[in-house]
Scaffold this motif. Structure first.
Motif, PDB file in Angstrom:
ATOM      1  N   PRO A  80       6.409  -0.953   6.597  1.00 25.61           N
ATOM      2  CA  PRO A  80       4.749  -1.479   7.109  1.00 25.61           C
ATOM      3  C   PRO A  80       3.715  -0.457   5.762  1.00 25.61           C
ATOM      4  O   PRO A  80       4.327   0.378   6.695  1.00 25.61           O
ATOM      5  CB  PRO A  80       4.620  -1.966   7.396  1.00 25.61           C
ATOM      6  N   LEU A  81       2.967  -0.907   5.515  1.00 23.90           N
ATOM      7  CA  LEU A  81       2.159   0.484   4.422  1.00 23.90           C
ATOM      8  C   LEU A  81       1.277   0.473   5.522  1.00 23.90           C
ATOM      9  O   LEU A  81       0.639   1.985   6.022  1.00 23.90           O
ATOM     10  CB  LEU A  81       0.699  -0.305   4.161  1.00 23.90           C
ATOM     11  N   ALA A 123       2.925  -7.985   2.291  1.00 20.37           N
ATOM     12  CA  ALA A 123       4.180  -8.043   0.895  1.00 20.37           C
ATOM     13  C   ALA A 123       5.432  -7.648   2.165  1.00 20.37           C
ATOM     14  O   ALA A 123       6.612  -7.766   1.500  1.00 20.37           O
ATOM     15  CB  ALA A 123       3.666  -7.879  -0.077  1.00 20.37           C
ATOM     16  N   ASP A 124       4.820  -6.341   2.239  1.00 21.85           N
ATOM     17  CA  ASP A 124       5.621  -5.534   2.926  1.00 21.85           C
ATOM     18  C   ASP A 124       6.843  -6.234   4.181  1.00 21.85           C
ATOM     19  O   ASP A 124       7.984  -6.309   4.629  1.00 21.85           O
ATOM     20  CB  ASP A 124       5.314  -4.142   3.988  1.00 21.85           C
ATOM     21  N   ASN A 179      -2.559 -14.448   6.771  1.00 24.34           N
ATOM     22  CA  ASN A 179      -2.539 -13.457   5.882  1.00 24.34           C
ATOM     23  C   ASN A 179      -4.058 -14.714   5.568  1.00 24.34           C
ATOM     24  O   ASN A 179      -5.217 -14.721   5.360  1.00 24.34           O
ATOM     25  CB  ASN A 179      -2.727 -13.544   4.466  1.00 24.34           C
ATOM     26  N   PRO A 189      -6.821  -5.896  -1.496  1.00 24.21           N
ATOM     27  CA  PRO A 189      -5.221  -5.516  -1.420  1.00 24.21           C
ATOM     28  C   PRO A 189      -4.250  -4.665  -0.033  1.00 24.21           C
ATOM     29  O   PRO A 189      -2.949  -4.754  -0.716  1.00 24.21           O
ATOM     30  CB  PRO A 189      -6.317  -3.944  -2.804  1.00 24.21           C
ATOM     31  N   ALA A 190      -5.468  -4.574   0.521  1.00 23.43           N
ATOM     32  CA  ALA A 190      -4.572  -3.085   1.402  1.00 23.43           C
ATOM     33  C   ALA A 190      -3.682  -4.500   2.578  1.00 23.43           C
ATOM     34  O   ALA A 190      -2.577  -4.640   2.730  1.00 23.43           O
ATOM     35  CB  ALA A 190      -5.319  -2.496   2.758  1.00 23.43           C
ATOM     36  N   SER A 191      -4.822  -5.345   2.782  1.00 26.58           N
ATOM     37  CA  SER A 191      -4.141  -7.024   3.074  1.00 26.58           C
ATOM     38  C   SER A 191      -2.905  -7.305   2.876  1.00 26.58           C
ATOM     39  O   SER A 191      -2.107  -8.084   3.617  1.00 26.58           O
ATOM     40  CB  SER A 191      -4.803  -7.879   4.527  1.00 26.58           C
ATOM     41  N   THR A 192      -2.834  -7.751   1.407  1.00 22.99           N
ATOM     42  CA  THR A 192      -2.193  -8.611   1.043  1.00 22.99           C
ATOM     43  C   THR A 192      -0.772  -7.572   0.566  1.00 22.99           C
ATOM     44  O   THR A 192       0.576  -8.398   0.873  1.00 22.99           O
ATOM     45  CB  THR A 192      -2.649  -8.317  -0.814  1.00 22.99           C
ATOM     46  N   HIS A 193      -0.851  -6.241   0.464  1.00 19.52           N
ATOM     47  CA  HIS A 193       0.574  -5.301   0.325  1.00 19.52           C
ATOM     48  C   HIS A 193       1.106  -5.388   1.550  1.00 19.52           C
ATOM     49  O   HIS A 193       1.895  -5.539   2.356  1.00 19.52           O
ATOM     50  CB  HIS A 193      -0.274  -3.764   0.212  1.00 19.52           C
ATOM     51  N   LEU A 194       0.047  -5.131   2.957  1.00 22.50           N
ATOM     52  CA  LEU A 194       0.794  -5.061   3.958  1.00 22.50           C
ATOM     53  C   LEU A 194       1.455  -6.375   4.487  1.00 22.50           C
ATOM     54  O   LEU A 194       2.591  -6.660   4.579  1.00 22.50           O
ATOM     55  CB  LEU A 194      -0.336  -4.571   5.374  1.00 22.50           C
ATOM     56  N   ARG A 243       9.715  -4.665   4.147  1.00 19.31           N
ATOM     57  CA  ARG A 243      10.118  -3.201   4.054  1.00 19.31           C
ATOM     58  C   ARG A 243       8.370  -2.616   5.000  1.00 19.31           C
ATOM     59  O   ARG A 243       8.096  -2.784   5.505  1.00 19.31           O
ATOM     60  CB  ARG A 243       8.631  -3.624   2.913  1.00 19.31           C
TER      61      ARG A 243
END
Ligand SMILES: Cc1cc2nc3c(=O)[nH]c(=O)nc-3n(C[C@H](O)[C@H](O)[C@H](O)COP(=O)(O)OP(=O)(O)OC[C@H]3O[C@@H](n4cnc5c(N)ncnc54)[C@H](O)[C@@H]3O)c2cc1C
Length: 207
Positions: A192-193, A184-185, A165, A177-182, A190
Protein backbone atom coordinates in the motif's frame (compact mmCIF):
# COMPACT_ATOMS: atom_id res chain seq x y z
CA UNK A 1 -11.61 9.53 -22.62
CA UNK A 2 -11.19 6.05 -24.10
CA UNK A 3 -9.84 3.54 -21.58
CA UNK A 4 -8.98 0.06 -22.83
CA UNK A 5 -10.85 -2.72 -21.02
CA UNK A 6 -13.12 -0.26 -19.19
CA UNK A 7 -16.86 -0.12 -19.80
CA UNK A 8 -18.63 2.78 -18.17
CA UNK A 9 -22.38 2.27 -17.73
CA UNK A 10 -24.04 5.57 -16.87
CA UNK A 11 -27.47 6.23 -15.34
CA UNK A 12 -27.60 2.65 -14.08
CA UNK A 13 -28.85 2.30 -10.52
CA UNK A 14 -27.56 -0.64 -8.46
CA UNK A 15 -30.48 -2.27 -6.68
CA UNK A 16 -28.76 -5.01 -4.71
CA UNK A 17 -25.97 -7.55 -4.50
CA UNK A 18 -26.08 -11.00 -6.05
CA UNK A 19 -24.78 -13.68 -3.68
CA UNK A 20 -23.96 -17.29 -4.47
CA UNK A 21 -22.83 -19.69 -1.74
CA UNK A 22 -22.13 -16.82 0.66
CA UNK A 23 -20.00 -14.95 -1.85
CA UNK A 24 -20.89 -11.72 -3.67
CA UNK A 25 -20.68 -12.34 -7.41
CA UNK A 26 -22.20 -9.16 -8.80
CA UNK A 27 -24.96 -6.59 -8.61
CA UNK A 28 -28.55 -6.32 -9.80
CA UNK A 29 -29.18 -3.16 -11.77
CA UNK A 30 -32.02 -1.59 -13.72
CA UNK A 31 -30.19 -2.80 -16.81
CA UNK A 32 -29.82 -6.37 -15.60
CA UNK A 33 -27.13 -8.30 -13.75
CA UNK A 34 -23.50 -7.20 -13.73
CA UNK A 35 -21.15 -9.96 -12.59
CA UNK A 36 -17.67 -9.25 -11.21
CA UNK A 37 -14.85 -10.93 -9.32
CA UNK A 38 -14.22 -7.81 -7.25
CA UNK A 39 -16.61 -4.98 -6.41
CA UNK A 40 -16.09 -1.46 -5.06
CA UNK A 41 -18.87 0.31 -3.18
CA UNK A 42 -18.21 4.02 -3.79
CA UNK A 43 -21.74 5.34 -3.49
CA UNK A 44 -20.87 8.45 -1.46
CA UNK A 45 -23.68 9.42 0.92
CA UNK A 46 -25.65 6.40 -0.36
CA UNK A 47 -22.91 3.83 0.39
CA UNK A 48 -24.42 2.79 3.73
CA UNK A 49 -27.82 2.16 2.11
CA UNK A 50 -26.19 -0.08 -0.47
CA UNK A 51 -24.29 -2.05 2.18
CA UNK A 52 -27.47 -2.73 4.16
CA UNK A 53 -28.12 -5.34 1.48
CA UNK A 54 -25.15 -7.29 2.90
CA UNK A 55 -26.15 -6.61 6.53
CA UNK A 56 -23.07 -4.41 6.86
CA UNK A 57 -23.45 -1.23 8.92
CA UNK A 58 -21.26 1.63 7.74
CA UNK A 59 -21.49 4.95 9.64
CA UNK A 60 -21.69 7.13 6.53
CA UNK A 61 -24.56 9.62 6.37
CA UNK A 62 -25.67 12.44 4.07
CA UNK A 63 -24.64 15.97 5.13
CA UNK A 64 -26.27 18.56 2.91
CA UNK A 65 -24.27 21.51 1.62
CA UNK A 66 -25.83 24.50 -0.13
CA UNK A 67 -23.72 26.84 -2.27
CA UNK A 68 -24.30 29.93 -4.37
CA UNK A 69 -22.48 31.52 -7.29
CA UNK A 70 -22.41 35.25 -7.96
CA UNK A 71 -22.01 36.68 -11.44
CA UNK A 72 -19.20 39.13 -10.67
CA UNK A 73 -16.94 41.27 -12.84
CA UNK A 74 -13.84 39.22 -13.80
CA UNK A 75 -10.94 40.05 -11.49
CA UNK A 76 -13.05 41.24 -8.54
CA UNK A 77 -11.53 38.46 -6.41
CA UNK A 78 -8.23 36.85 -7.39
CA UNK A 79 -7.70 34.21 -4.74
CA UNK A 80 -9.65 31.83 -2.53
CA UNK A 81 -10.76 33.66 0.61
CA UNK A 82 -11.69 31.77 3.80
CA UNK A 83 -13.44 33.49 6.71
CA UNK A 84 -15.50 32.24 9.66
CA UNK A 85 -16.01 28.79 8.17
CA UNK A 86 -17.19 30.11 4.80
CA UNK A 87 -15.25 30.55 1.56
CA UNK A 88 -15.28 32.52 -1.70
CA UNK A 89 -13.72 30.87 -4.76
CA UNK A 90 -13.17 32.85 -7.98
CA UNK A 91 -13.60 31.08 -11.30
CA UNK A 92 -12.03 32.24 -14.54
CA UNK A 93 -15.46 32.92 -16.10
CA UNK A 94 -16.25 35.55 -13.45
CA UNK A 95 -18.49 33.31 -11.34
CA UNK A 96 -17.67 33.55 -7.63
CA UNK A 97 -18.58 30.43 -5.65
CA UNK A 98 -19.59 30.85 -2.02
CA UNK A 99 -20.05 27.94 0.35
CA UNK A 100 -21.30 26.24 2.17
CA UNK A 101 -23.91 25.13 4.67
CA UNK A 102 -23.58 21.97 6.79
CA UNK A 103 -27.01 20.42 7.32
CA UNK A 104 -28.19 17.10 8.71
CA UNK A 105 -31.30 16.79 6.53
CA UNK A 106 -31.23 13.19 5.37
CA UNK A 107 -31.33 12.73 1.60
CA UNK A 108 -33.23 15.98 0.99
CA UNK A 109 -31.35 18.13 -1.56
CA UNK A 110 -33.75 21.08 -1.63
CA UNK A 111 -32.38 24.62 -1.46
CA UNK A 112 -34.02 27.24 0.77
CA UNK A 113 -34.24 30.99 1.28
CA UNK A 114 -32.71 30.87 4.78
CA UNK A 115 -29.49 29.30 3.49
CA UNK A 116 -29.44 31.72 0.55
CA UNK A 117 -29.67 34.69 2.94
CA UNK A 118 -27.00 33.24 5.24
CA UNK A 119 -24.58 32.56 2.34
CA UNK A 120 -25.18 36.05 0.94
CA UNK A 121 -24.52 37.59 4.37
CA UNK A 122 -21.22 35.70 4.66
CA UNK A 123 -20.18 36.55 1.10
CA UNK A 124 -21.00 40.25 1.36
CA UNK A 125 -19.26 40.43 4.72
CA UNK A 126 -16.10 39.03 3.08
CA UNK A 127 -16.43 41.03 -0.19
CA UNK A 128 -18.81 44.00 0.28
CA UNK A 129 -18.90 44.69 -3.50
CA UNK A 130 -20.87 41.45 -3.95
CA UNK A 131 -23.96 43.27 -2.66
CA UNK A 132 -24.23 44.76 -6.17
CA UNK A 133 -23.79 41.43 -8.01
CA UNK A 134 -26.59 39.01 -8.91
CA UNK A 135 -26.68 35.46 -7.56
CA UNK A 136 -26.62 33.33 -10.72
CA UNK A 137 -26.89 29.86 -9.16
CA UNK A 138 -27.96 28.25 -5.88
CA UNK A 139 -27.70 24.49 -5.43
CA UNK A 140 -27.20 21.70 -2.90
CA UNK A 141 -25.22 18.47 -2.73
CA UNK A 142 -24.88 15.61 -0.25
CA UNK A 143 -21.50 14.95 1.35
CA UNK A 144 -20.72 11.45 2.61
CA UNK A 145 -20.31 12.27 6.31
CA UNK A 146 -18.24 9.86 8.43
CA UNK A 147 -16.75 9.80 11.95
CA UNK A 148 -14.12 12.59 12.03
CA UNK A 149 -14.52 12.89 8.25
CA UNK A 150 -12.08 10.02 7.70
CA UNK A 151 -13.09 7.73 4.82
CA UNK A 152 -13.42 3.96 4.89
CA UNK A 153 -11.05 2.35 2.36
CA UNK A 154 -11.16 -1.35 3.01
CA UNK A 155 -12.33 -4.83 2.02
CA UNK A 156 -15.36 -6.09 3.96
CA UNK A 157 -14.28 -8.74 6.50
CA UNK A 158 -17.20 -11.07 5.65
CA UNK A 159 -17.02 -10.43 1.89
CA UNK A 160 -13.32 -10.05 1.05
CA UNK A 161 -13.95 -9.38 -2.65
CA UNK A 162 -16.18 -6.37 -1.82
CA UNK A 163 -14.31 -3.13 -1.16
CA UNK A 164 -15.53 0.18 0.21
CA UNK A 165 -14.20 3.62 -0.71
CA UNK A 166 -16.61 6.03 0.97
CA UNK A 167 -17.01 8.64 3.69
CA UNK A 168 -14.75 11.41 2.39
CA UNK A 169 -17.08 14.05 3.86
CA UNK A 170 -15.86 17.58 2.96
CA UNK A 171 -12.69 16.52 1.14
CA UNK A 172 -13.61 13.91 -1.45
CA UNK A 173 -12.17 15.88 -4.34
CA UNK A 174 -8.78 16.56 -2.78
CA UNK A 175 -8.58 13.04 -1.31
CA UNK A 176 -9.63 11.27 -4.51
CA UNK A 177 -6.17 10.55 -6.01
CA UNK A 178 -4.62 9.14 -2.82
CA UNK A 179 -7.68 7.22 -1.62
CA UNK A 180 -8.20 5.65 -5.03
CA UNK A 181 -4.53 4.70 -5.15
CA UNK A 182 -4.80 3.06 -1.72
CA UNK A 183 -7.94 1.22 -2.79
CA UNK A 184 -6.29 -0.03 -5.99
CA UNK A 185 -3.31 -1.26 -3.93
CA UNK A 186 -5.71 -3.37 -1.86
CA UNK A 187 -7.64 -4.64 -4.90
CA UNK A 188 -4.44 -5.74 -6.61
CA UNK A 189 -2.63 -6.98 -3.50
CA UNK A 190 0.15 -4.41 -3.93
CA UNK A 191 2.24 -2.86 -1.18
CA UNK A 192 0.00 0.00 0.00
CA UNK A 193 0.91 3.60 -0.77
CA UNK A 194 0.39 4.43 2.91
CA UNK A 195 -0.64 2.73 6.14
CA UNK A 196 -4.28 1.63 5.53
CA UNK A 197 -5.08 1.22 9.25
CA UNK A 198 -6.78 4.63 9.82
CA UNK A 199 -9.28 3.85 7.06
CA UNK A 200 -10.49 0.54 8.47
CA UNK A 201 -13.82 0.11 10.27
CA UNK A 202 -12.46 -0.56 13.76
CA UNK A 203 -14.87 -1.03 16.67
CA UNK A 204 -14.10 2.52 17.85
CA UNK A 205 -15.00 3.99 14.46
CA UNK A 206 -18.20 1.95 14.25
CA UNK A 207 -19.34 2.89 17.78
C1 LIG B 1 -21.48 21.98 -1.25
C2 LIG B 1 -20.30 21.03 -1.27
C3 LIG B 1 -19.02 21.54 -1.40
C4 LIG B 1 -17.92 20.68 -1.43
N1 LIG B 1 -16.67 21.21 -1.59
C5 LIG B 1 -15.60 20.39 -1.64
C6 LIG B 1 -14.30 20.91 -1.84
O1 LIG B 1 -14.10 22.12 -2.00
N2 LIG B 1 -13.25 20.05 -1.87
C7 LIG B 1 -13.42 18.71 -1.71
O2 LIG B 1 -12.44 17.97 -1.74
N3 LIG B 1 -14.65 18.17 -1.53
C8 LIG B 1 -15.74 18.98 -1.48
N4 LIG B 1 -16.98 18.47 -1.27
C9 LIG B 1 -17.11 17.05 -0.92
C10 LIG B 1 -17.08 16.14 -2.13
O3 LIG B 1 -18.05 16.57 -3.07
C11 LIG B 1 -17.37 14.70 -1.66
O4 LIG B 1 -16.51 14.33 -0.60
C12 LIG B 1 -17.16 13.74 -2.84
O5 LIG B 1 -18.05 14.06 -3.89
C13 LIG B 1 -17.37 12.30 -2.42
O6 LIG B 1 -17.10 11.51 -3.55
P1 LIG B 1 -17.74 10.09 -3.73
O7 LIG B 1 -17.37 9.62 -5.11
O8 LIG B 1 -17.43 9.22 -2.56
O9 LIG B 1 -19.33 10.36 -3.66
P2 LIG B 1 -20.25 11.11 -4.71
O10 LIG B 1 -19.49 12.17 -5.43
O11 LIG B 1 -21.49 11.51 -3.96
O12 LIG B 1 -20.59 9.98 -5.77
C14 LIG B 1 -21.37 8.87 -5.40
C15 LIG B 1 -22.12 8.44 -6.64
O13 LIG B 1 -22.77 7.20 -6.38
C16 LIG B 1 -24.01 7.24 -7.05
N5 LIG B 1 -24.92 6.24 -6.46
C17 LIG B 1 -25.50 6.26 -5.23
N6 LIG B 1 -26.28 5.18 -5.06
C18 LIG B 1 -26.18 4.46 -6.22
C19 LIG B 1 -26.77 3.24 -6.67
N7 LIG B 1 -27.62 2.53 -5.90
N8 LIG B 1 -26.47 2.81 -7.91
C20 LIG B 1 -25.60 3.51 -8.72
N9 LIG B 1 -25.01 4.67 -8.34
C21 LIG B 1 -25.31 5.13 -7.10
C22 LIG B 1 -24.49 8.66 -6.84
O14 LIG B 1 -25.48 8.99 -7.79
C23 LIG B 1 -23.21 9.44 -7.05
O15 LIG B 1 -23.03 9.76 -8.41
C24 LIG B 1 -18.11 19.29 -1.29
C25 LIG B 1 -19.40 18.78 -1.18
C26 LIG B 1 -20.50 19.64 -1.17
C27 LIG B 1 -21.89 19.07 -1.07
Amino acid sequence: ADMPNVTLIEQCSVQGFIQRQGRVVGVDTKQGEQLAEQLVVCGGAWAAQLLEGLNVRLPVRPVKGQMIAYQAPPGLVQRVVLKDGRYVIPRSDGLLLVGSTLEEAGFDKATDEEALASLKRSAENIIPALADCPVAHHWAGLRPGSPEGIPFIVALPDFPNVFVNAGHYRNGLVLAPASTHLLADQLLGRKPLMDPTPYQPTAARLA
